[in-house]
Design a protein around this motif. Structure first.
Motif, short mmCIF file in Angstrom:
data_model
loop_
_atom_site.label_atom_id
_atom_site.label_comp_id
_atom_site.label_asym_id
_atom_site.label_seq_id
_atom_site.Cartn_x
_atom_site.Cartn_y
_atom_site.Cartn_z
N GLU A 5 -12.64 -8.80 3.42
CA GLU A 5 -12.33 -9.21 2.05
C GLU A 5 -11.74 -8.05 1.25
OE1 GLU A 5 -12.40 -11.89 -1.34
OE2 GLU A 5 -12.30 -12.07 0.84
N ALA A 6 -12.24 -6.85 1.46
CA ALA A 6 -11.71 -5.68 0.77
C ALA A 6 -10.27 -5.40 1.21
CB ALA A 6 -12.59 -4.46 1.04
N VAL A 7 -10.00 -5.55 2.51
CA VAL A 7 -8.64 -5.36 3.02
C VAL A 7 -7.70 -6.40 2.42
CG1 VAL A 7 -7.17 -5.44 5.08
CG2 VAL A 7 -9.39 -4.28 5.17
N ARG A 8 -8.14 -7.67 2.42
CA ARG A 8 -7.30 -8.76 1.91
C ARG A 8 -7.00 -8.57 0.43
NH1 ARG A 8 -7.43 -13.24 -0.91
NH2 ARG A 8 -9.64 -12.94 -1.44
N MET A 9 -8.00 -8.24 -0.37
CA MET A 9 -7.81 -8.10 -1.81
C MET A 9 -6.93 -6.90 -2.14
SD MET A 9 -11.52 -9.20 -3.37
CE MET A 9 -10.94 -8.97 -5.06
N THR A 10 -7.07 -5.84 -1.37
CA THR A 10 -6.21 -4.66 -1.57
C THR A 10 -4.76 -5.01 -1.26
OG1 THR A 10 -8.03 -3.16 -1.02
CG2 THR A 10 -5.80 -2.26 -0.88
N TRP A 11 -4.54 -5.73 -0.17
CA TRP A 11 -3.19 -6.13 0.22
C TRP A 11 -2.56 -7.05 -0.82
CZ3 TRP A 11 0.32 -4.92 3.93
CH2 TRP A 11 1.38 -5.81 4.12
N VAL A 12 -3.32 -8.05 -1.29
CA VAL A 12 -2.81 -9.01 -2.26
C VAL A 12 -2.59 -8.37 -3.62
CG1 VAL A 12 -3.34 -11.13 -3.55
CG2 VAL A 12 -3.81 -11.01 -1.09
N GLY A 13 -3.52 -7.56 -4.05
CA GLY A 13 -3.45 -7.00 -5.40
C GLY A 13 -2.58 -5.77 -5.54
N GLU A 14 -2.48 -4.96 -4.49
CA GLU A 14 -1.79 -3.68 -4.63
C GLU A 14 -0.72 -3.43 -3.58
OE1 GLU A 14 -5.20 -1.21 -4.34
OE2 GLU A 14 -6.16 -2.10 -6.10
N GLY A 15 -0.65 -4.30 -2.56
CA GLY A 15 0.36 -4.13 -1.53
C GLY A 15 0.06 -2.96 -0.61
N VAL A 16 1.07 -2.57 0.14
CA VAL A 16 0.90 -1.47 1.09
C VAL A 16 0.50 -0.19 0.37
CG1 VAL A 16 2.08 -0.02 2.79
CG2 VAL A 16 2.56 -2.47 2.70
N ALA A 17 1.05 0.03 -0.83
CA ALA A 17 0.76 1.26 -1.58
C ALA A 17 -0.73 1.40 -1.87
CB ALA A 17 1.55 1.28 -2.88
N GLY A 18 -1.43 0.27 -2.00
CA GLY A 18 -2.86 0.32 -2.30
C GLY A 18 -3.69 0.99 -1.23
N PHE A 19 -3.20 0.98 0.00
CA PHE A 19 -3.92 1.60 1.11
C PHE A 19 -3.68 3.11 1.17
CE2 PHE A 19 -3.42 -2.81 2.42
CZ PHE A 19 -4.70 -3.14 2.82
N PHE A 20 -2.82 3.60 0.28
CA PHE A 20 -2.49 5.02 0.31
C PHE A 20 -2.77 5.71 -1.03
CE2 PHE A 20 -0.19 3.29 3.88
CZ PHE A 20 -0.40 4.24 4.86
N PHE A 21 -3.52 5.05 -1.92
CA PHE A 21 -3.94 5.72 -3.15
C PHE A 21 -4.77 6.94 -2.77
CE2 PHE A 21 -3.93 1.61 -5.90
CZ PHE A 21 -2.56 1.71 -6.00
N GLY A 22 -4.48 8.07 -3.40
CA GLY A 22 -5.24 9.29 -3.14
C GLY A 22 -4.76 10.06 -1.93
N ILE A 23 -3.64 9.66 -1.31
CA ILE A 23 -3.17 10.35 -0.11
C ILE A 23 -2.74 11.78 -0.42
CG2 ILE A 23 -0.80 9.49 -0.35
CD1 ILE A 23 -2.69 10.05 2.98
N GLY A 24 -2.20 12.00 -1.63
CA GLY A 24 -1.77 13.35 -2.01
C GLY A 24 -2.91 14.35 -2.00
N PRO A 25 -3.98 14.09 -2.78
CA PRO A 25 -5.13 15.00 -2.75
C PRO A 25 -5.78 15.10 -1.36
CG PRO A 25 -5.26 13.58 -4.66
CD PRO A 25 -4.13 13.06 -3.83
N ALA A 26 -5.76 13.99 -0.60
CA ALA A 26 -6.36 14.02 0.74
C ALA A 26 -5.62 14.99 1.64
CB ALA A 26 -6.34 12.61 1.35
N LEU A 27 -4.28 14.94 1.60
CA LEU A 27 -3.49 15.84 2.45
C LEU A 27 -3.54 17.28 1.93
CD1 LEU A 27 -0.36 13.63 3.20
CD2 LEU A 27 -2.35 14.05 4.66
N ALA A 28 -3.57 17.42 0.59
CA ALA A 28 -3.67 18.77 0.02
C ALA A 28 -5.01 19.40 0.39
CB ALA A 28 -3.51 18.71 -1.49
#
Length: 306
Positions: free
Chosen positions: A262-285
């Motif tokens: 359900e969390a995967v589905r709602m993230t995909w519907v509400g935020e698209g692919v970009a939603g799965f990469f929120f916070g990627i900048g600080p994570a890689l830094a």
């Protein structure tokens, strides 16, 4: 990368090697928290608020202004104690599974896929304690707080754990998001160890070195940092889902995500692919200095434990 890591020595099954990995891993875990906690707080906030208009830099400025510089270490007691234990278990379990795979290979060096397997099994073992520890940390990092309104939901990690258990129990409360934790830990730690060993092998091969002991410390740290980048590049989407589930409300009215799918589905519907990469900048830094520091400390401590 070479398919085998020729410069990595075979381990024995003796308790001394295991003890070295446990102690060195604990030291590496402490270094991991000290270096990476501010980055991690920003990452979790970006993952859980779902606002694409806020950048890592602007969020960092907001936290500094509203909550003060010490807030970047909010919830750090749990990871300081827990991450040391987690990384200790990761390295100890990795040593254990690596040894048994080497026995299956008749003491031949492991391939990268076998290093991935040993790391994955170590990650799954570690997830038993990392799930609740990270859940508590995320609750403390995301609870409302400001300089003008200092009231908080949780006064500390023990209070947080007690309230989570009282609201939802141990398995549905404290272990919320455990499916995501299992996937991230199993896959992510597998990638982490396999990448590290692969980068070490490549560095030694390119320079004509006989083994990892001939590599300078800065190259060992660099290999560790690159392994950290690989870990987060290949596991970040699952980490986003985990953070969302572990910061979700309790009860039918407040809880948005009923489960992992359900969390995967709602993230995909509400935020698209970009939603799965929120916070990627600080994570890689965060990944480069944290992972480099972890492996560097582990190697130094392990060599010092004769």
């Amino acid at each position: 990368m070479s398919s085998t890591v020729e410069d990595s020595p075979a381990y024995t099954s003796g308790w001394r090697d295991t003890a070295k990995d446990l102690v060195a891993g604990a030291a590496g875990g402490v270094a991991q928290v000290i270096i990476g906690q501010p980055f991690d707080l920003v990452k979790v906030r970006l993952q859980t608020q779902g606002n694409t208009n806020i950048t890592a830099l602007s969020l960092t400025q907001q936290i500094w202004k509203r909550e003060g510089p010490l807030s970047f270490y909010k919830g750090s007691l749990v990871p300081l104690l827990g991450v040391g234990a987690c990384v200790s278990i990761q390295f100890g379990a990795f040593h254990f599974f690596r040894h048994h795979i080497e026995q299956h290979n008749h003491q031949q060096k492991l391939t990268l896929s076998q290093y991935y397997l040993a790391g994955s099994l170590a990650g799954l073992t570690n997830s038993i304690i990392s799930g609740p520890i990270e859940h508590i940390r995320i609750r403390l990092q995301t609870q409302p707080h400001s300089a003008s309104s200092p009231s908080v939901l949780y006064t500390g990690p023990l209070d947080c754990a007690r309230k989570i258990i009282s609201q939802a129990g141990i398995f549905r409360g404290l272990y919320r998001g455990q499916v995501a934790t299992l996937i991230r830990e199993g896959h992510g730690i597998g990638v982490w160890f396999a990448s590290y060993e692969g980068f070490l092998s490549l560095a030694a091969e390119k320079q004509g070195k006989k083994g990892r002991d001939e590599l300078p410390s800065w190259q060992i740290a660099l290999c560790g940092g690159l392994a950290g980048e690989m870990l987060w590049l290949l596991s970040h989407p699952v980490d986003v889902i985990k953070s969302k589930m572990q910061s979700d409300g309790f009860g039918d009215r407040q809880q948005r995500y009923k489960g992992f799918r359900e969390a995967v589905r709602m993230t995909w519907v509400g935020e698209g692919v970009a939603g799965f990469f929120f916070g990627i900048g600080p994570a890689l830094a965060r990944a480069m200095p944290v992972s480099a520091g972890t492996f560097a400390v582990v190697e130094v401590v392990r060599k010092g434990l004769v």
